[in-house]
Scaffold this motif. Structure first.
Motif, PDB file in Angstrom:
ATOM      1  N   SER A 142     -12.335   1.334   4.469  1.00 21.96           N
ATOM      2  CA  SER A 142     -11.177   1.870   4.143  1.00 21.96           C
ATOM      3  C   SER A 142     -10.584   1.418   2.901  1.00 21.96           C
ATOM      4  N   PHE A 143      -9.545   2.247   2.218  1.00 24.63           N
ATOM      5  CA  PHE A 143      -9.130   1.842   0.853  1.00 24.63           C
ATOM      6  C   PHE A 143      -7.767   2.743   0.795  1.00 24.63           C
ATOM      7  N   SER A 144      -6.456   2.302   0.492  1.00 23.16           N
ATOM      8  CA  SER A 144      -5.198   3.011   0.532  1.00 23.16           C
ATOM      9  C   SER A 144      -4.368   1.995  -0.535  1.00 23.16           C
ATOM     10  N   SER A 145      -3.173   2.643  -0.765  1.00 18.66           N
ATOM     11  CA  SER A 145      -2.346   1.710  -1.692  1.00 18.66           C
ATOM     12  C   SER A 145      -0.933   2.547  -1.623  1.00 18.66           C
ATOM     13  N   LYS A 146       0.088   1.736  -1.908  1.00 15.19           N
ATOM     14  CA  LYS A 146       1.355   2.171  -1.600  1.00 15.19           C
ATOM     15  C   LYS A 146       2.131   1.513  -2.941  1.00 15.19           C
ATOM     16  N   PHE A 158      -2.539  -2.747  -2.411  1.00 12.85           N
ATOM     17  CA  PHE A 158      -3.628  -2.037  -2.017  1.00 12.85           C
ATOM     18  C   PHE A 158      -4.172  -2.673  -0.600  1.00 12.85           C
ATOM     19  N   GLU A 159      -4.497  -1.845   0.321  1.00 12.94           N
ATOM     20  CA  GLU A 159      -5.247  -2.248   1.571  1.00 12.94           C
ATOM     21  C   GLU A 159      -6.456  -1.871   1.451  1.00 12.94           C
ATOM     22  N   TYR A 160      -7.477  -2.864   1.915  1.00 12.06           N
ATOM     23  CA  TYR A 160      -8.800  -2.502   2.068  1.00 12.06           C
ATOM     24  C   TYR A 160      -9.573  -2.982   3.012  1.00 12.06           C
ATOM     25  N   LYS A 213     -15.074   4.544  -2.603  1.00  9.49           N
ATOM     26  CA  LYS A 213     -13.581   5.062  -2.124  1.00  9.49           C
ATOM     27  C   LYS A 213     -12.735   5.090  -3.433  1.00  9.49           C
ATOM     28  N   GLU A 214     -11.832   6.551  -3.618  1.00 10.35           N
ATOM     29  CA  GLU A 214     -11.161   6.242  -4.553  1.00 10.35           C
ATOM     30  C   GLU A 214      -9.936   7.245  -4.053  1.00 10.35           C
ATOM     31  N   HIS A 215      -8.713   7.076  -4.802  1.00  7.47           N
ATOM     32  CA  HIS A 215      -7.657   7.741  -4.631  1.00  7.47           C
ATOM     33  C   HIS A 215      -6.650   7.902  -5.709  1.00  7.47           C
TER      34      HIS A 215
END
Length: 414
Positions: A142-146, A158-160, A213-215
């Protein structure tokens, strides 16, 4: 030694001679970082430090380099591609004769052959059973950010989760540049990075040398904002200093005195605006504005300036300068780089005694740039740069823009 390995070794020798850093036996990790950067600057191809270490035998790896990697190495060493290198550096007959002299008696040779076959068979079984340590495997990645706020500076959390993988190293890459990778703890799940400039960034989670993963990350600006480039933190300018009603920019007398010194580096002033709301199709757009570099100091005779359109898949950068300095310019059209040292960019030499009218039009797979109603460049532009989400305008010293307009022509009536 295989013929391919022979040519790889010759290519490495040529590169070692070219960079002049001594024997690669003594190279450290920083040397491979520097080599990666040099190869990118000359070939526009990114070869990671890990890849270069494998080729130079600093890291154990059984697979052969792919052709694109070999092409980049060949170009850097002075050849047009890998095939040209291999045809230009034949394996000498004397080498073959020496090899024949060193061959063992037939019985020993047959024994070695059988041993190799058995070894290969065991390796094949091991790989079939999924026990190979060279092959990356993972699950539940998993990989996300805010961003924590709006505008700049802005910290992105970043949360990974890469704990369910066999990766030796985990990196977060903040944008397209593979050299901007930060190593993170594989067994942790959060990492914070601070962004000091508005822009569009494509963040990537990298396991070993593979992007998994990328966003998108948007660091937006409410309107035009200005800053003077400094590392690592730019000098932000108040809105009243750059907003002059019918034009945006910085007056020369408003440049902070600490940077307005003949013996110091030329200050770089940047105007920028970034918004995901733009979302303009780069295959069908029209940009128009007037731009003027107003810096008159003796330490900046070239008055270099430029306009960069930020796309989700690349950039368009239109450079400008005094006519005598066009050899130092670089024109970027997506993935295509035209360097003034090897391309005629004289059309981008301008007179900044008055604002220069700039127009850029993309339509039907082509792009053209006009300066003061004269064609400066035209060429194919079949893939575009994704959606245009922002612009940066930079000046050596001070400058201004006026009549800025960018629009998606695909939605205009005929």
């Amino acid at each position: 030694m295989t013929e391919n390995q022979h040519h790889i070794n010759k290519c490495k020798e040529l590169i070692e001679e070219k960079v002049g850093w001594g024997s690669s036996a003594g190279w450290q990790s920083q040397d491979f970082d520097n080599l990666s950067e040099l190869i990118y600057k000359q070939t526009n191809v990114v070869l990671s430090t890990s890849t270069l270490k494998r080729i130079w035998g600093k890291v154990q790896y059984n697979s052969n380099p792919n052709l694109s990697t070999l092409d980049a190495l060949a170009k850097f060493s002075g050849f047009s591609n890998w095939r040209t290198l291999t045809s230009s550096i034949p394996i000498a007959d004397q080498n073959n004769k020496e090899e024949l002299k060193r061959r063992p008696p037939a019985k020993i040779a047959y024994g070695c052959l059988i041993l190799l076959i058995l070894t290969g068979f065991l390796i094949g079984i091991n790989r079939f059973q999924g026990k190979s340590t060279n092959e990356l495997s993972y699950r539940k990645i998993s990989f996300s950010s805010k961003p924590v706020t709006t505008g700049v500076p802005n910290t992105v959390i970043f949360e990974y989760d890469a704990s369910h993988s066999n990766a030796d190293s985990v990196f977060i890459q903040q944008n397209w540049d593979s050299k901007r990778r930060i190593k993170v703890d594989k067994n942790r799940h959060e990492h914070a990075s601070t962004y000091y400039r508005p822009g569009y960034y494509r963040a990537k989670l990298v396991l070993n040398d593979s992007i998994v993963k990328e966003h998108d990350i948007f660091i937006e600006s409410e309107d035009w904002m200005g800053f003077i480039t400094k590392e690592p933190i730019p000098m932000y300018l108040p809105k009243e200093m750059i907003d002059h009603g019918d034009w945006q920019g910085l007056k020369q007398q408003d440049i902070p005195q600490s940077t307005n010194n003949y013996n110091s580096e030329i200050p770089e002033f940047v105007l920028t605006q970034v918004s995901r709301g733009w979302n303009i199709d780069s295959k069908n757009f029209t940009l128009s504005l007037a731009i003027q570099n107003t810096y008159q100091q003796l330490n900046a005779p070239c008055q270099q300036s430029g306009i960069t359109l930020l796309g989700t898949d690349g950039i368009i950068m239109i450079p400008l300068s005094k006519p005598g300095c066009v050899g130092e310019l670089q024109l970027w059209i997506g993935e295509q780089l035209l360097d003034g040292t090897s391309n005629n960019l004289s059309a981008f030499g301008v007179d900044f005694s008055s604002p220069v009218a700039v127009k850029c039009v993309s339509k039907s797979g082509k792009i053209k740039i006009e300066l003061n109603d004269k064609l400066a460049y035209q060429g194919l532009f079949p893939t575009g740069i994704g959606k245009i989400v922002g612009v940066r305008v930079f000046f050596q010293g001070s400058g201004l823009i006026k009549s800025f307009d960018i629009r998606d022509t695909a939605v205009l009536p005929h």
